[in-house]
Design an enzyme around this catalytic site. Structure first.
Site, PDB file in Angstrom:
ATOM      1  N   CYS A  79      15.364  29.566 -32.726  1.00  0.00           N
ATOM      2  CA  CYS A  79      16.602  28.606 -33.621  1.00  0.00           C
ATOM      3  C   CYS A  79      16.104  27.322 -33.463  1.00  0.00           C
ATOM      4  O   CYS A  79      16.160  26.778 -32.432  1.00  0.00           O
ATOM      5  CB  CYS A  79      17.419  29.307 -32.727  1.00  0.00           C
ATOM      6  SG  CYS A  79      19.013  27.987 -33.780  1.00  0.00           S
ATOM      7  N   CYS A 113      19.134  24.897 -32.436  1.00  0.00           N
ATOM      8  CA  CYS A 113      19.807  25.278 -30.948  1.00  0.00           C
ATOM      9  C   CYS A 113      18.777  24.615 -30.245  1.00  0.00           C
ATOM     10  O   CYS A 113      19.008  24.041 -29.113  1.00  0.00           O
ATOM     11  CB  CYS A 113      19.709  26.779 -30.413  1.00  0.00           C
ATOM     12  SG  CYS A 113      19.936  28.190 -31.990  1.00  0.00           S
ATOM     13  N   ASP A 114      16.913  24.589 -30.348  1.00  0.00           N
ATOM     14  CA  ASP A 114      16.887  24.335 -28.748  1.00  0.00           C
ATOM     15  C   ASP A 114      15.917  23.243 -28.947  1.00  0.00           C
ATOM     16  O   ASP A 114      14.900  22.375 -28.105  1.00  0.00           O
ATOM     17  CB  ASP A 114      15.978  25.299 -28.799  1.00  0.00           C
ATOM     18  CG  ASP A 114      16.846  26.895 -28.414  1.00  0.00           C
ATOM     19  OD1 ASP A 114      17.460  26.403 -27.866  1.00  0.00           O
ATOM     20  OD2 ASP A 114      16.266  28.022 -28.243  1.00  0.00           O
TER      21      ASP A 114
END
Ligand code: NDP
Length: 313
Positions: A136, A139-140
């Site tokens: 992701c 997200c990261d």
């Protein structure tokens, strides 16, 4: 087999399921939640969550899911470990079998079974998951600001995530296994026009390099078999997701990728009294906060449905 009759069953325990539980419990529906095989869902394999509103310092994924559970239980949700293994849905009756041992008859069912990222299946990918390997970018990606990263995949998700990463990272290598991409032309164009994205065509990931964190990737040319290495600190996998909807096949309307179809602007499925939320019905946004939003919708829809059938009875 034991049988139990309940007002509201929630299947799945990610942000969508727990938000549905908080709303359903506060509305007096006495929800019962079955967590599924990965209690807490996909966020339990994420380290820091920095984009969920209300946590100015960020929070780690497992802790966040414990907080969701605590909040749902505080209002009386019965959270149980177990898996829905079979469902029988009609307009008049919703029957769900849990682990082949327990039968539930529910007035309403909220499906929040989520989705799972597809992985390449390499040993190094599993070992370095959370230590440089991620599925992701949204997200990261932030953790790789100014660094070099690689992303594997050639669909819309891979292009979108490569573009997202290109705004944060110094350099993005996009590893494409064929000599063309599956992504829409406009998404491809965006990638090909980004000066810091380098597409490596006809290449497979042979191994992700590094002992405790990602240090590079060994690539194998799909035509010649030649091995080459690139140095990166992050490795993103974007080869698609698989919604966890197997048990609903032939019962609920699913789209061509097996995502549950809900009525536009609601969580209603084709069976009255069955609602779907979170990633099981959303292949576009797939964020914790959007999953939570649709979980709220599902609980409100379930509450309204129950109110309507009580009036009719
Ligand atoms: P897709 O299934 O469309 O694409 C998966 C990609 O991963 C393909 O290019 C495939 O390669 C590649 N791949 C699969 N397995 C491997 C492997 N083992 N090694 C290397 N590469 C591999 O998934 P997406 O998540 O990209 O998209 C899913 C759906 O969501 C699509 O319908 C898409 O259009 C939609 N979507 C729309 C967006 C938007 O409109 N903004 C954004 C994101 C997704 P190959 O082509 O060779 O098979």
């Amino acid at each position: 087999m034991s049988t139990e009759h309940i007002k509201c069953l929630i299947i799945g325990s990610g942000p969508a399921g727990f938000t549905a539980a908080i709303y359903a419990a506060r509305a007096g529906l006495n929800p019962v939640m079955y967590t599924g095989p990965q209690p807490g869902g996909q966020l339990t394999i994420t380290n820091d969550v920095e984009n969920y509103p209300g946590y100015p310092e960020g929070i780690n994924g497992p802790q966040m899911m414990q907080d969701f559970q605590k909040q749902a239980e505080r209002f009386g949700t019965s959270v149980r470990y177990g898996m829905a293994t079979k469902v029988f849905f009609t307009e008049d009756e919703k029957k769900v079998i849990i682990d082949e041992t327990h039968e539930l008859i529910a007035d309403t069912v909220i499906i929040a079974t989520g989705a799972a990222a597809r992985w390449l299946g390499l040993e190094s990918e599993a070992r370095l998951n959370g230590s440089g390997v991620s599925a992701c970018a949204v997200c990261d990606g932030f953790f790789y600001k100014g660094l070099d990263v690689a992303i594997v995949g050639a669909g819309d998700t891979a292009c979108e995530e490569a573009s997202y990463l290109s705004k944060l990272c110094n350099k993005v290598y996009m590893i494409v296994r064929r000599e063309e991409m599956r992504a829409s032309k406009i998404m491809q164009k965006r990638v090909l026009n980004s000066p810091n994205i380098e597409v490596i065509w006809n290449s497979m990931t042979d191994e992700i390099l590094g002992k405790t964190e990602v240090e590079g990737v060994r690539l194998k040319n799909a035509n010649t078999g030649e091995l080459t290495e690139i140095k990166v600190q992050g490795f993103f996998v974007a080869i698609g997701h698989k919604p966890n909807t197997e048990i609903f096949k032939d019962i609920l309307d699913l789209d061509e990728n097996a995502y549950i179809i809900t009525e536009k602007g609601s969580s209603r499925t084709n069976i009255p009294g069955v609602f779907a939320c979170g990633d099981a019905q959303d292949h576009v946004y797939r964020q914790a906060v959007t999953a939570a939003g649709t979980g709220c919708m599902a609980a409100l829809d379930a509450e309204r449905y129950l109110a309507e059938i009580e009036v009719e009875a």
